[in-house]
Design a protein around this motif. Structure first.
Motif, short mmCIF file in Angstrom:
data_model
loop_
_atom_site.label_atom_id
_atom_site.label_comp_id
_atom_site.label_asym_id
_atom_site.label_seq_id
_atom_site.Cartn_x
_atom_site.Cartn_y
_atom_site.Cartn_z
N ALA A 96 6.63 -5.50 -28.91
CA ALA A 96 5.32 -6.15 -28.90
C ALA A 96 4.43 -5.53 -29.96
O ALA A 96 4.42 -4.32 -30.16
N SER A 97 3.68 -6.39 -30.66
CA SER A 97 2.72 -5.90 -31.66
C SER A 97 1.76 -7.03 -32.00
O SER A 97 1.96 -8.18 -31.62
N GLY A 98 0.74 -6.66 -32.76
CA GLY A 98 -0.22 -7.65 -33.23
C GLY A 98 -1.39 -7.83 -32.27
O GLY A 98 -1.45 -7.24 -31.20
N SER A 99 -2.34 -8.64 -32.72
CA SER A 99 -3.52 -8.94 -31.90
C SER A 99 -3.93 -10.39 -32.17
O SER A 99 -4.33 -10.71 -33.30
N PRO A 100 -3.81 -11.29 -31.20
CA PRO A 100 -3.29 -11.03 -29.86
C PRO A 100 -1.80 -10.71 -29.92
O PRO A 100 -1.09 -11.12 -30.83
N ALA A 101 -1.34 -9.95 -28.93
CA ALA A 101 0.02 -9.44 -28.93
C ALA A 101 1.05 -10.55 -28.86
O ALA A 101 0.88 -11.54 -28.15
N ILE A 102 2.12 -10.37 -29.63
CA ILE A 102 3.31 -11.21 -29.52
C ILE A 102 4.44 -10.32 -29.03
O ILE A 102 4.71 -9.27 -29.61
N VAL A 103 5.07 -10.71 -27.92
CA VAL A 103 6.17 -9.96 -27.34
C VAL A 103 7.46 -10.71 -27.63
O VAL A 103 7.61 -11.87 -27.25
N THR A 104 8.38 -10.05 -28.33
CA THR A 104 9.66 -10.65 -28.66
C THR A 104 10.75 -9.96 -27.86
O THR A 104 10.90 -8.74 -27.92
N LEU A 105 11.49 -10.77 -27.10
CA LEU A 105 12.60 -10.26 -26.31
C LEU A 105 13.90 -10.65 -27.01
O LEU A 105 14.11 -11.82 -27.33
N THR A 106 14.76 -9.67 -27.26
CA THR A 106 16.06 -9.93 -27.85
C THR A 106 17.09 -9.92 -26.74
O THR A 106 17.19 -8.94 -25.98
N ARG A 107 17.83 -11.01 -26.63
CA ARG A 107 18.83 -11.16 -25.57
C ARG A 107 20.12 -10.44 -25.95
O ARG A 107 20.32 -10.07 -27.10
N GLY A 108 20.99 -10.29 -24.98
CA GLY A 108 22.26 -9.62 -25.21
C GLY A 108 23.15 -10.32 -26.23
O GLY A 108 23.99 -9.69 -26.85
N ASN A 109 22.93 -11.62 -26.43
CA ASN A 109 23.73 -12.36 -27.41
C ASN A 109 23.10 -12.36 -28.80
O ASN A 109 23.58 -13.03 -29.70
N GLY A 110 21.99 -11.61 -28.96
CA GLY A 110 21.34 -11.49 -30.26
C GLY A 110 20.22 -12.48 -30.50
O GLY A 110 19.46 -12.34 -31.46
N LEU A 111 20.07 -13.49 -29.65
CA LEU A 111 19.00 -14.47 -29.81
C LEU A 111 17.67 -13.86 -29.39
O LEU A 111 17.61 -12.95 -28.57
N THR A 112 16.58 -14.36 -29.96
CA THR A 112 15.25 -13.86 -29.62
C THR A 112 14.38 -14.97 -29.04
O THR A 112 14.52 -16.14 -29.42
N GLU A 113 13.49 -14.57 -28.14
CA GLU A 113 12.50 -15.49 -27.56
C GLU A 113 11.19 -14.72 -27.46
O GLU A 113 11.19 -13.51 -27.23
N SER A 114 10.07 -15.45 -27.64
CA SER A 114 8.78 -14.76 -27.76
C SER A 114 7.71 -15.35 -26.85
O SER A 114 7.77 -16.52 -26.46
#
Length: 199
Positions: free
Chosen positions: A88-106
Motif C-alpha cells: 500500500a502507498s500513495g494518498s489516497p492509499a492504493i492497496v495492491t494484493l498479489t495472488r499466489g498465481n502472480g496476478l494483482t488486484e487493487s
C-alpha cells in the motif's frame, strides 16, 4: 475370437458404469494429470501438496509465467500459491494484493466513505484496514478472510493467516523474509526448507 457385447443384452448381470473422464478444472483433481498451458503464457498445474483439512484444505501449488520477470525463492518466473502479498502507498492509499498465481488486484481508499473500493474490474471482495489488530483483512463473498500485516509506506507484506466463514484458520510464519511454516486449524504443520535461497 473376440466378441464385443452390448451391456443391455446382459440381463441380470450387474454392470458398473465408469464415470466420464474430465480434463481441465471441472473434474476432481485425480481425474487427469493437468499441466495446462494458458494463452497468457502461464502454466496451471495440479497442487504439489494437497492435505485434507477441516474447512479449508491445504493446497500448495507452483505457478509459472513466461512473461514474469520475478526471480525469487521459487525459481525464475515461478511463484507459489502461498506467496500472497500486500503493498500500500500513495494518498489516497492504493492497496495492491498479489495472488499466489502472480496476478494483482487493487483497492483505493475513498475518503468520503472511509472505505477501500475495488479498482480491479469485477473484484467482488472487500478490504478493511484493521488498525487495532495491525492488519489488512480481505473478505470474499463466501466469508473467507485473508489477513496481511498493515503497512502504508509501500513495504510489501506477506499473508499472516487465512480463515474460512466458520473459523477454521491457516497460520503462516516466516524467517528472514522466507515462508517457513503453515499450520492448519487442527495443528498440523507443513514446513518449507530452502537451499541457496531456493525452496
Amino acid at each position: 475370437m473376440l466378441r464385443i457385447l452390448d451391456p443391455s443384452e446382459l440381463e441380470g448381470v450387474p454392470v458398473i458404469e465408469a464415470p466420464e473422464l474430465r480434463t481441465g478444472g471441472g473434474g476432481p483433481s485425480c481425474a487427469a494429470y493437468r499441466p495446462s498451458p494458458r494463452p497468457d503464457g502461464s502454466l496451471l498445474a495440479d497442487p504439489e501438496i494437497r492435505l485434507p483439512s477441516p474447512g479449508m484444505d491445504v493446497e500448495i501449488a507452483y505457478y509459472y509465467g513466461s512473461r514474469s520477470d520475478y526471480n525469487g525463492p521459487f525459481g525464475y518466473g515461478r511463484t507459489l500459491s502461498l506467496n500472497l502479498t500486500a503493498q500500500a502507498s500513495g494518498s489516497p492509499a492504493i492497496v495492491t494484493l498479489t495472488r499466489g498465481n502472480g496476478l494483482t488486484e487493487s483497492y483505493r481508499y475513498d475518503p468520503p466513505s472511509g472505505e477501500y473500493l475495488p479498482v480491479t474490474p469485477g473484484l467482488p471482495n472487500s478490504l478493511v484496514e484493521d488498525s487495532a489488530a495491525g492488519l489488512w483483512r480481505e473478505t470474499t463473498p463466501d466469508g473467507r478472510v485473508t489477513a496481511y500485516p498493515l503497512n502504508l509506506t509501500g513495504t510489501v507484506t506477506s499473508i499472516s493467516w487465512a480463515r474460512d466463514a466458520v473459523g477454521n484458520c491457516h497460520t503462516l510464519s516466516y524467517a528472514n523474509g522466507l515462508l517457513r511454516t503453515l499450520e492448519d486449524s487442527v495443528g498440523r504443520l507443513v514446513t518449507l526448507s530452502y537451499s541457496g535461497g531456493l525452496l
